[in-house]
Design an enzyme around this catalytic site. Structure first.
Site, PDB file in Angstrom:
ATOM      1  N   ARG A   1     -10.295   0.224  11.289  1.00  0.00           N
ATOM      2  CA  ARG A   1      -9.428   1.186  11.959  1.00  0.00           C
ATOM      3  C   ARG A   1      -9.754   2.570  11.435  1.00  0.00           C
ATOM      4  NH1 ARG A   1      -4.115   3.196   9.442  1.00  0.00           N
ATOM      5  NH2 ARG A   1      -5.829   4.158   8.305  1.00  0.00           N
TER       6      ARG A   1
ATOM      7  N   ARG B   1       0.864  -1.198   0.000  1.00  0.00           N
ATOM      8  CA  ARG B   1       0.000   0.000   0.000  1.00  0.00           C
ATOM      9  C   ARG B   1       0.895   1.241   0.000  1.00  0.00           C
ATOM     10  NH1 ARG B   1      -0.799   4.869   2.415  1.00  0.00           N
ATOM     11  NH2 ARG B   1      -0.664   4.015   4.522  1.00  0.00           N
ATOM     12  N   GLU B   2       1.453   1.581   1.165  1.00  0.00           N
ATOM     13  CA  GLU B   2       2.367   2.739   1.193  1.00  0.00           C
ATOM     14  C   GLU B   2       3.509   2.518   0.187  1.00  0.00           C
ATOM     15  OE1 GLU B   2       2.391   5.658   3.535  1.00  0.00           O
ATOM     16  OE2 GLU B   2       3.816   6.321   2.020  1.00  0.00           O
TER      17      GLU B   2
ATOM     18  N   HIS C   1      -6.790  -0.139   2.516  1.00  0.00           N
ATOM     19  CA  HIS C   1      -6.658   1.220   3.051  1.00  0.00           C
ATOM     20  C   HIS C   1      -7.482   2.157   2.190  1.00  0.00           C
ATOM     21  CE1 HIS C   1      -4.334   5.032   3.624  1.00  0.00           C
ATOM     22  NE2 HIS C   1      -4.256   4.582   4.863  1.00  0.00           N
TER      23      HIS C   1
ATOM     24  N   HIS D   1       6.431   8.737   8.740  1.00  0.00           N
ATOM     25  CA  HIS D   1       7.255   9.034   7.562  1.00  0.00           C
ATOM     26  C   HIS D   1       8.650   9.448   8.007  1.00  0.00           C
ATOM     27  CE1 HIS D   1       4.866   8.457   3.931  1.00  0.00           C
ATOM     28  NE2 HIS D   1       3.881   8.390   4.824  1.00  0.00           N
TER      29      HIS D   1
ATOM     30  N   ASP E   1      -8.687  -0.206   6.762  1.00  0.00           N
ATOM     31  CA  ASP E   1      -8.053   0.949   7.404  1.00  0.00           C
ATOM     32  C   ASP E   1      -8.610   2.204   6.750  1.00  0.00           C
ATOM     33  OD1 ASP E   1      -6.543  -0.613   9.067  1.00  0.00           O
ATOM     34  OD2 ASP E   1      -4.696  -0.472   7.889  1.00  0.00           O
TER      35      ASP E   1
ATOM     36  N   HIS F   1      38.938  -2.576  17.202  1.00  0.00           N
ATOM     37  CA  HIS F   1      37.660  -3.302  17.131  1.00  0.00           C
ATOM     38  C   HIS F   1      37.926  -4.773  16.826  1.00  0.00           C
ATOM     39  CE1 HIS F   1      34.714   0.179  16.604  1.00  0.00           C
ATOM     40  NE2 HIS F   1      35.897   0.719  16.855  1.00  0.00           N
TER      41      HIS F   1
ATOM     42  N   HIS G   1       1.968   5.374  12.268  1.00  0.00           N
ATOM     43  CA  HIS G   1       2.508   5.397  10.907  1.00  0.00           C
ATOM     44  C   HIS G   1       3.463   6.587  10.828  1.00  0.00           C
ATOM     45  CE1 HIS G   1       1.953   4.923   6.447  1.00  0.00           C
ATOM     46  NE2 HIS G   1       2.181   6.226   6.449  1.00  0.00           N
TER      47      HIS G   1
HETATM   48  C1  LIG Z   1      -1.268  10.050   3.121  1.00  0.00           C
HETATM   49  C2  LIG Z   1      -1.690   8.878   2.277  1.00  0.00           C
HETATM   50  O1  LIG Z   1      -0.857   8.210   1.765  1.00  0.00           O
HETATM   51  S1  LIG Z   1      -3.334   8.586   2.130  1.00  0.00           S
HETATM   52  C3  LIG Z   1      -3.464   7.284   0.953  1.00  0.00           C
HETATM   53  C4  LIG Z   1      -3.230   7.747  -0.423  1.00  0.00           C
HETATM   54  N1  LIG Z   1      -3.706   6.733  -1.308  1.00  0.00           N
HETATM   55  C5  LIG Z   1      -4.273   6.994  -2.454  1.00  0.00           C
HETATM   56  O2  LIG Z   1      -4.411   8.143  -2.853  1.00  0.00           O
HETATM   57  C6  LIG Z   1      -4.754   5.795  -3.219  1.00  0.00           C
HETATM   58  C7  LIG Z   1      -4.694   6.016  -4.690  1.00  0.00           C
HETATM   59  N2  LIG Z   1      -5.597   7.077  -5.038  1.00  0.00           N
HETATM   60  C8  LIG Z   1      -6.450   7.027  -6.109  1.00  0.00           C
HETATM   61  O3  LIG Z   1      -6.448   6.088  -6.865  1.00  0.00           O
HETATM   62  C9  LIG Z   1      -7.343   8.188  -6.288  1.00  0.00           C
HETATM   63  O4  LIG Z   1      -6.792   9.334  -5.649  1.00  0.00           O
HETATM   64  C10 LIG Z   1      -8.769   7.911  -5.708  1.00  0.00           C
HETATM   65  C11 LIG Z   1      -9.410   6.774  -6.473  1.00  0.00           C
HETATM   66  C12 LIG Z   1      -8.690   7.531  -4.215  1.00  0.00           C
HETATM   67  C13 LIG Z   1      -9.612   9.157  -5.827  1.00  0.00           C
HETATM   68  O5  LIG Z   1      -9.493   9.587  -7.148  1.00  0.00           O
HETATM   69  P1  LIG Z   1     -10.325  10.851  -7.732  1.00  0.00           P
HETATM   70  O6  LIG Z   1     -11.770  10.651  -7.430  1.00  0.00           O
HETATM   71  O7  LIG Z   1      -9.929  11.001  -9.140  1.00  0.00           O
HETATM   72  O8  LIG Z   1      -9.882  12.111  -6.823  1.00  0.00           O
HETATM   73  P2  LIG Z   1      -8.465  12.793  -6.608  1.00  0.00           P
HETATM   74  O9  LIG Z   1      -7.439  11.755  -6.379  1.00  0.00           O
HETATM   75  O10 LIG Z   1      -8.175  13.769  -7.691  1.00  0.00           O
HETATM   76  O11 LIG Z   1      -8.736  13.596  -5.287  1.00  0.00           O
HETATM   77  C14 LIG Z   1      -8.988  12.991  -4.075  1.00  0.00           C
HETATM   78  C15 LIG Z   1     -10.459  13.126  -3.723  1.00  0.00           C
HETATM   79  O12 LIG Z   1     -10.684  12.482  -2.464  1.00  0.00           O
HETATM   80  C16 LIG Z   1     -11.033  13.456  -1.466  1.00  0.00           C
HETATM   81  N3  LIG Z   1     -10.320  13.036  -0.295  1.00  0.00           N
HETATM   82  C17 LIG Z   1      -9.002  13.135  -0.061  1.00  0.00           C
HETATM   83  N4  LIG Z   1      -8.703  12.527   1.062  1.00  0.00           N
HETATM   84  C18 LIG Z   1      -9.840  12.017   1.545  1.00  0.00           C
HETATM   85  C19 LIG Z   1     -10.117  11.248   2.672  1.00  0.00           C
HETATM   86  N5  LIG Z   1      -9.137  10.870   3.484  1.00  0.00           N
HETATM   87  N6  LIG Z   1     -11.381  10.878   2.893  1.00  0.00           N
HETATM   88  C20 LIG Z   1     -12.373  11.241   2.026  1.00  0.00           C
HETATM   89  N7  LIG Z   1     -12.144  11.948   0.914  1.00  0.00           N
HETATM   90  C21 LIG Z   1     -10.885  12.337   0.692  1.00  0.00           C
HETATM   91  C22 LIG Z   1     -10.584  14.784  -2.046  1.00  0.00           C
HETATM   92  O13 LIG Z   1     -11.332  15.845  -1.558  1.00  0.00           O
HETATM   93  C23 LIG Z   1     -10.859  14.574  -3.528  1.00  0.00           C
HETATM   94  O14 LIG Z   1     -12.257  14.680  -3.704  1.00  0.00           O
HETATM   95  P3  LIG Z   1     -12.912  15.404  -5.015  1.00  0.00           P
HETATM   96  O15 LIG Z   1     -13.001  14.336  -6.044  1.00  0.00           O
HETATM   97  O16 LIG Z   1     -14.245  15.824  -4.528  1.00  0.00           O
HETATM   98  O17 LIG Z   1     -12.012  16.519  -5.388  1.00  0.00           O
HETATM   99  O1  LIG Z   2      -3.759   5.586   7.267  1.00  0.00           O
HETATM  100  C1  LIG Z   2      -2.835   6.028   7.925  1.00  0.00           C
HETATM  101  O2  LIG Z   2      -2.832   6.001   9.161  1.00  0.00           O
HETATM  102  C2  LIG Z   2      -1.637   6.615   7.263  1.00  0.00           C
HETATM  103  C3  LIG Z   2      -1.889   7.156   5.920  1.00  0.00           C
HETATM  104  C4  LIG Z   2      -0.610   7.622   5.339  1.00  0.00           C
HETATM  105  O3  LIG Z   2       0.013   6.947   4.555  1.00  0.00           O
HETATM  106  C5  LIG Z   2      -0.017   8.837   5.863  1.00  0.00           C
HETATM  107  O4  LIG Z   2      -0.715   9.612   6.524  1.00  0.00           O
HETATM  108  O5  LIG Z   2       1.173   9.061   5.581  1.00  0.00           O
HETATM  109 ZN   LIG Z   3       2.140   7.298   4.661  1.00  0.00          ZN
END
Ligand SMILES: CC(=O)SCCNC(=O)CCNC(=O)[C@H](O)C(C)(C)COP(=O)(O)OP(=O)(O)OC[C@H]1O[C@@H](n2cnc3c(N)ncnc32)[C@H](O)[C@@H]1OP(=O)(O)O
Ligand SMILES: O=C(O)CCC(=O)C(=O)O
Ligand SMILES: [Zn+2]
Length: 424
Positions: free
Chosen positions: A164, A44-45, A104, A227, A124, A322, A225
């Site tokens: 979670r 995932r990460e 996640h 970074h 998660d 050493h 978690h």
């Molecule tokens: C810190 C981290 O690592 S968190 C985990 C990150 N993981 C990911 O991003 C997984 C891969 N992501 C993706 O494939 C895409 O971003 C998706 C499918 C989740 C969403 O894609 P899209 O709908 O095209 O939206 P996009 O990525 O441009 O923007 C994120 C959207 O989620 C919303 N959003 C962001 N974080 C969150 C959250 N934690 N909970 C709910 N909504 C959220 C944003 O407001 C945005 O919404 P919008 O469509 O109304 O603008």
């Molecule tokens: O889900 C979490 O707790 C961590 C998400 C994430 O990757 C982050 O915040 O860096």
């Molecule tokens: Zn992270």
């Protein structure tokens, strides 16, 4: 008084010279350094690492290797990310691994509905709570986040799997907001709450304080978690466990967004130092190197030279001081036992920092017989040569054999010839 001072009657378990002020204080009842689980997030990460592209076969190979190593949980990319991500999630759930499979997702009902259909053991859920993310990411206020969190947590729970709830960017979030939302989800029966140092800004003391405070507020488990932007990811994980966190997120080699998160191998090294038997019993430590090589190949990077445990010089000892002590007792300069990880120790002698004790050891390994004075003579020769150019082990061995042959021939001129600078 009969002439014996009272301190003479105090029984000492260890002589003062053997007492280590840095060992774990088991009196700290909150500490979970010997009772924690790893949530392994390479799939995932780690998929968020710049170089990562995992096809299905690679994901399956990594999942199996993580499972064989013994991690308790494997976290997978959101099935809402793409159709292939969803299919891969289903495929990994169907492998029948011992590790629990998590996915996640955003704090979003649509994502949750897709996630629970994949067959995962748990979900998660995350949403940003800092003002940065509330303003510039999702644009939602704390009331909305709380309502959404309750809905998603209840929904996942209703499917009979683990859930979670985590606040992204916890360390730049308002403490009252954080504690309030964690308390809310704890009351409705979330399995874990998560703290995330999303930007790598936290230090161990801040982590300890936040986890310890949270430990007094919720009764569920606490996942953390971290970074590694500022180099604290392992230390922060340790501080979190000391303060009562129950689960730590890792990835193999630390891969993730930017420069990644707490590396699995680094966490294992740290925790082994805290409680060796616990870690040796829990994880198949000799599998770490293959696991890291598998992931390094998959993302086309080299394992760093100074990697924890498996770096190519992690168990190489060089300086003469050493080397002497290591040869007498490896614990003098090793806190990790290489053999516990399927690794081997190496004493390097072909350089100007060497000493006669290390050279004597090599002489014995080669089956040669020299007096200590003769070893000292030949050590001076090694240093003279090493001042001019780097020496391979073969160079050193040839020199030792030539010197030994000259000595046993009884020909002082030959001995002098071997010892002359620049010959050889
Ligand atoms: C810190 C981290 O690592 S968190 C985990 C990150 N993981 C990911 O991003 C997984 C891969 N992501 C993706 O494939 C895409 O971003 C998706 C499918 C989740 C969403 O894609 P899209 O709908 O095209 O939206 P996009 O990525 O441009 O923007 C994120 C959207 O989620 C919303 N959003 C962001 N974080 C969150 C959250 N934690 N909970 C709910 N909504 C959220 C944003 O407001 C945005 O919404 P919008 O469509 O109304 O603008
Ligand atoms: O889900 C979490 O707790 C961590 C998400 C994430 O990757 C982050 O915040 O860096
Ligand atoms: Zn992270």
């Amino acid at each position: 008084m009969n002439g014996t001072s009272s301190s003479n009657n105090i029984k000492q378990d260890n002589p003062p010279s053997l007492q280590n002020p840095y060992t774990q204080h088991y009196s700290d009842l909150l500490s979970r350094v010997n009772k924690f689980s790893i949530i392994e997030s390479t799939l995932r990460e780690g998929e968020q690492f710049a170089n990562a592209f995992f096809d299905t076969a690679t994901k399956i190979e990594i999942a199996k290797a993580l499972d064989a190593f013994g991690v308790e949980y494997i976290e997978l990319t959101s099935p809402a990310a793409s159709e292939q991500s969803r299919e891969d999630c289903v495929a990994i759930c169907n492998l029948g691994l011992k590790a629990k499979i998590l996915t996640h997702i955003r704090c979003h009902m649509g994502d949750a509905q897709i996630a629970v259909e994949t067959g995962v053991d748990g979900v998660d859920v995350v949403i940003g709570t800092s003002s940065y993310l509330r303003e510039f990411s999702h644009g939602k206020d704390m009331n909305y986040i709380t309502t959404q969190a309750i809905e998603v947590v209840n929904y996942v729970k209703s499917k009979g799997i683990e859930v979670r709830f985590s606040s992204e960017d916890s360390f730049r979030s308002d403490l009252v907001d954080l504690l309030s939302i964690y308390r809310t989800v704890d009351k409705i029966g979330v399995n874990r709450v998560g703290i995330a140092d999303t930007v790598g800004c936290a230090n161990p003391r801040q982590v300890y304080d936040l986890v310890r405070t949270l430990r007094g507020v919720v009764s569920c488990d606490i996942e953390c978690h971290f970074h590694n932007d500022t180099g604290c990811a392992i230390a922060n994980a340790y501080a979190a466990l000391e303060a009562g966190a129950t689960h730590i997120d890792t990835s193999v080699l630390g891969i993730g967004e930017r420069n990644g998160i707490t590396p699995l191998g680094g966490l294992v090294a740290r925790m082994y130092t805290a409680d060796k038997e616990y870690i040796k019993n829990k994880y198949k430590l000799h599998m770490l190197r293959d696991l890291e090589n598998l992931v390094a190949d998959a993302v086309q990077v080299q394992v760093p030279f100074n990697n924890y445990i498996t770096g190519y010089c992690s168990f190489t000892h060089k300086a003469g001081i050493h080397a002497k002590a290591i040869l007498n007792n490896p614990s003098t300069y090793e806190i990790l036992k290489p053999e516990d990880f399927g690794m081997t120790r190496y004493v390097s002698i072909g350089h100007r920092l060497t000493g006669w004790n290390a050279v004597k050891n090599r002489v014995e390994q080669l089956g040669l017989t020299l007096t200590d004075d003769q070893v000292k003579q030949v050590t001076i020769k090694i240093k003279e040569l090493a001042d001019i150019r780097p020496l391979t082990m073969e160079d050193v061995d040839n020199l030792l054999r030539d010197f030994h042959n000259a000595i046993t021939s009884g020909d002082q001129l030959r001995v002098d010839g071997v010892l002359a600078v620049g010959t050889n």
